[in-house]
Design a protein around this motif. Structure first.
Motif, PDB file in Angstrom:
ATOM      1  N   VAL A  33      17.876 -26.117 -39.031  1.00  0.00           N
ATOM      2  CA  VAL A  33      16.810 -27.293 -39.389  1.00  0.00           C
ATOM      3  C   VAL A  33      16.609 -28.044 -38.861  1.00  0.00           C
ATOM      4  O   VAL A  33      15.705 -28.962 -38.819  1.00  0.00           O
ATOM      5  N   GLU A  34      18.222 -29.149 -38.705  1.00  0.00           N
ATOM      6  CA  GLU A  34      17.385 -30.919 -38.186  1.00  0.00           C
ATOM      7  C   GLU A  34      17.328 -30.753 -36.903  1.00  0.00           C
ATOM      8  O   GLU A  34      17.564 -31.732 -36.574  1.00  0.00           O
ATOM      9  N   GLY A  35      17.938 -29.974 -36.320  1.00  0.00           N
ATOM     10  CA  GLY A  35      17.839 -30.019 -34.788  1.00  0.00           C
ATOM     11  C   GLY A  35      19.635 -30.266 -34.138  1.00  0.00           C
ATOM     12  O   GLY A  35      18.886 -30.928 -32.451  1.00  0.00           O
ATOM     13  N   VAL A  36      20.118 -30.561 -34.833  1.00  0.00           N
ATOM     14  CA  VAL A  36      21.217 -31.164 -34.435  1.00  0.00           C
ATOM     15  C   VAL A  36      22.108 -30.288 -33.444  1.00  0.00           C
ATOM     16  O   VAL A  36      22.007 -29.193 -33.995  1.00  0.00           O
ATOM     17  N   ILE A  37      23.045 -30.832 -31.706  1.00  0.00           N
ATOM     18  CA  ILE A  37      23.056 -30.194 -31.060  1.00  0.00           C
ATOM     19  C   ILE A  37      24.740 -29.221 -31.388  1.00  0.00           C
ATOM     20  O   ILE A  37      25.340 -30.308 -31.820  1.00  0.00           O
ATOM     21  N   PRO A  38      24.865 -28.279 -30.874  1.00  0.00           N
ATOM     22  CA  PRO A  38      26.615 -27.738 -31.626  1.00  0.00           C
ATOM     23  C   PRO A  38      27.140 -28.265 -30.396  1.00  0.00           C
ATOM     24  O   PRO A  38      26.151 -28.507 -28.978  1.00  0.00           O
ATOM     25  N   ASP A  39      28.189 -28.494 -30.259  1.00  0.00           N
ATOM     26  CA  ASP A  39      29.790 -29.431 -29.534  1.00  0.00           C
ATOM     27  C   ASP A  39      29.344 -27.494 -28.137  1.00  0.00           C
ATOM     28  O   ASP A  39      29.357 -27.197 -28.544  1.00  0.00           O
ATOM     29  N   PRO A  40      30.111 -27.845 -27.176  1.00  0.00           N
ATOM     30  CA  PRO A  40      30.442 -26.714 -26.353  1.00  0.00           C
ATOM     31  C   PRO A  40      30.761 -25.786 -26.968  1.00  0.00           C
ATOM     32  O   PRO A  40      31.530 -24.701 -26.875  1.00  0.00           O
ATOM     33  N   GLU A  41      31.919 -26.173 -27.557  1.00  0.00           N
ATOM     34  CA  GLU A  41      32.965 -25.603 -27.147  1.00  0.00           C
ATOM     35  C   GLU A  41      32.291 -24.441 -28.988  1.00  0.00           C
ATOM     36  O   GLU A  41      32.547 -23.390 -29.164  1.00  0.00           O
ATOM     37  N   SER A  42      31.591 -24.896 -30.151  1.00  0.00           N
ATOM     38  CA  SER A  42      30.853 -24.463 -30.455  1.00  0.00           C
ATOM     39  C   SER A  42      29.902 -23.055 -30.163  1.00  0.00           C
ATOM     40  O   SER A  42      29.656 -22.861 -30.561  1.00  0.00           O
ATOM     41  N   GLN A  43      29.470 -23.909 -29.536  1.00  0.00           N
ATOM     42  CA  GLN A  43      28.094 -22.916 -28.681  1.00  0.00           C
ATOM     43  C   GLN A  43      28.843 -21.821 -27.832  1.00  0.00           C
ATOM     44  O   GLN A  43      28.343 -20.325 -27.891  1.00  0.00           O
ATOM     45  N   ILE A  44      30.338 -21.698 -26.698  1.00  0.00           N
ATOM     46  CA  ILE A  44      31.080 -20.742 -26.718  1.00  0.00           C
ATOM     47  C   ILE A  44      31.370 -19.543 -28.040  1.00  0.00           C
ATOM     48  O   ILE A  44      31.405 -18.120 -27.881  1.00  0.00           O
ATOM     49  N   LEU A  45      31.673 -20.620 -29.438  1.00  0.00           N
ATOM     50  CA  LEU A  45      32.076 -19.511 -30.431  1.00  0.00           C
ATOM     51  C   LEU A  45      30.573 -18.667 -30.905  1.00  0.00           C
ATOM     52  O   LEU A  45      30.037 -17.618 -31.130  1.00  0.00           O
ATOM     53  N   ILE A  46      29.831 -20.097 -31.014  1.00  0.00           N
ATOM     54  CA  ILE A  46      28.106 -18.119 -31.784  1.00  0.00           C
ATOM     55  C   ILE A  46      27.454 -17.195 -30.419  1.00  0.00           C
ATOM     56  O   ILE A  46      27.464 -16.714 -31.132  1.00  0.00           O
ATOM     57  N   ALA A  47      28.461 -17.281 -29.114  1.00  0.00           N
ATOM     58  CA  ALA A  47      28.340 -17.066 -27.812  1.00  0.00           C
ATOM     59  C   ALA A  47      28.899 -15.458 -28.276  1.00  0.00           C
ATOM     60  O   ALA A  47      28.630 -14.197 -28.589  1.00  0.00           O
TER      61      ALA A  47
END
Length: 425
Positions: A33-47
């Protein structure tokens, strides 16, 4: 997946790596909602949580590397997941933002997979399910009631749209949990396809485009389970129409070329060729446009001896005339032939197709503006606007209002001040 559910999935993905994640529902909310970009490590976990290979993650391209938002046609039992996804996205009030946008490339890829995919190994059969047996009487009742809902005029459908989704949810429950014969299964899947298609058009009219895509996608899965190629082509044809409406004719043409590979009924082929002509004309492809129009006319004539499928039973000379005229205008032909075709086609429409009449009137207004006839254009645009507002078709209202900048060039022409006042109301 809820925000809390996604947080738990991310925590589990970290655990599989021997790590711990502090992701919470509140953090997911900030991403969404707020448009905060996840850090690269979090993006790996999201994937990992979504089952996406890690090598596809591009932290600098967030959120465009995320899944496209459509259920792929990669297995025989994909109908229920696709229907559930469509129901979830259309019935929830809080829309996820970073997963909601569906690209044109994703829809073209869906069309490509539909054209290449073999039918399911066997038609719809629920004999092995554990639920209660569904007989023909129940299915006939659902079909009759649904038919009444799906054939309502646009101005009435706004009052009964929730019922369409409720019927779609009930049919989905029956497909997933009940026992039924193969013929009954085919009818249930066909009914699900038609309900999803009608609900998609309602969402499209309201400007909820991603909701419409997920519903048409669900309809495509259900149609595939019936082995009805024309019904599947119908879903792709609607997706293409939406793409053209959103000024993406290249995507529309790509979808339609795939749909035509399996369409069989002459009326289905006529409609698809007609929409292809519009997409090609918008790109300036004169020769291919004229070829598609010729094919559309040929197949329309050929369809007169065979009952048309319900989803294109409305197709007739009016549609061919108006879309042919609009194609000529898009190709830069401002001669009277184009305006005559649009006028003749509009006059042929029955009163039951007022939404289409509003669209045709908007095309007619635009055509008059192309040849510096603001008076005639204002009359057509005003009629289109009042009609679209009366029947509750926001996308048609917006189509007419998009003409306002062109009309402002003729502030003193007869009818123009009145139209501008009505459009600003």
């Amino acid at each position: 997946m809820t925000g809390a559910g996604l947080a738990r999935a991310i925590q589990a993905a970290a655990g599989r790596r021997g790590l711990r994640s502090g992701t919470t529902r509140q953090r997911v909310y900030k991403w969404e909602v707020e448009g905060v970009i996840p850090d690269p490590e979090s993006q790996i976990l999201i994937a990992d949580a979504f089952g996406i290979p890690a090598d596809l993650v591009d932290p600098h391209n967030w959120p465009d590397w995320l899944p496209a938002g459509v259920i792929p046609l990669d297995r025989d039992d994909s109908t229920v997941p696709a229907l559930r996804e469509a129901l979830r996205t259309t019935m929830t009030r809080s829309r996820r933002t970073f997963l909601s946008a569906i690209s044109g490339a994703a829809v073209v890829s869906l069309a490509d997979s539909w054209a290449a995919a073999a039918p399911p190994a066997r038609p719809a059969d629920g004999a092995k399910n554990q639920g209660q047996w569904v007989d023909e009487e129940v299915v006939r009742l659902l079909e009759d009631t649904s038919s009444s809902l799906m054939t309502q005029a646009t101005e009435q459908r706004q009052h009964t749209a929730p019922l369409l989704l409720a019927y779609l949810e009930r049919v989905t429950d029956l497909i997933e949990n009940s026992r039924y014969s193969e013929p009954i299964g085919l009818r249930l899947h066909g009914l699900a396809a038609h309900l999803a298609q009608t609900a998609a058009w309602h969402r499209f009219d309201l400007g909820r485009h991603d909701d419409a895509i997920t519903l048409w996608n669900a309809g495509l899965h259900a149609a595939r389970a019936t082995h009805d190629h024309d019904l599947g082509a119908a879903m792709l044809g609607d997706l293409a129409y939406q793409a053209s409406w959103r000024d993406d004719p290249r995507t529309a043409a790509g979808i339609l070329k795939k749909a035509l590979t399996k369409a069989r009924h002459p009326a289905a082929q006529s409609l698809l060729h007609l929409r292809l002509a519009r997409a090609l004309a918008a790109q300036g492809e004169r020769r291919e446009t004229l070829r598609a129009l010729t094919a559309a006319e040929h197949f329309l004539q050929a369809s007169s001896s065979d009952p048309k499928p319900a989803w294109c039973a409305w197709l007739g000379d009016a549609d061919l005339a108006v879309d042919s005229g609009q194609c000529l205008l898009d190709l830069g032909d401002t001669r009277r032939a184009a305006h005559r075709l649009i006028g003749e086609g509009s006059a042929l429409l029955p009163r039951t197709r007022d939404k289409t009449r509003g669209v045709f009137l908007a095309y007619r207004a635009h055509g008059h503006l192309r040849v510096s006839e603001p008076e005639e254009g204002a009359a057509a645009a005003t009629e289109a606007l009042l009609l679209a507002e009366r029947i509750g078709a926001p996308r048609c209202v917006q189509l007419v209002r998009n003409l306002v900048p062109q009309f402002k060039k003729y502030p003193t022409a007869e009818g123009v001040p009145e139209f501008l006042h009505a459009a600003a109301a």
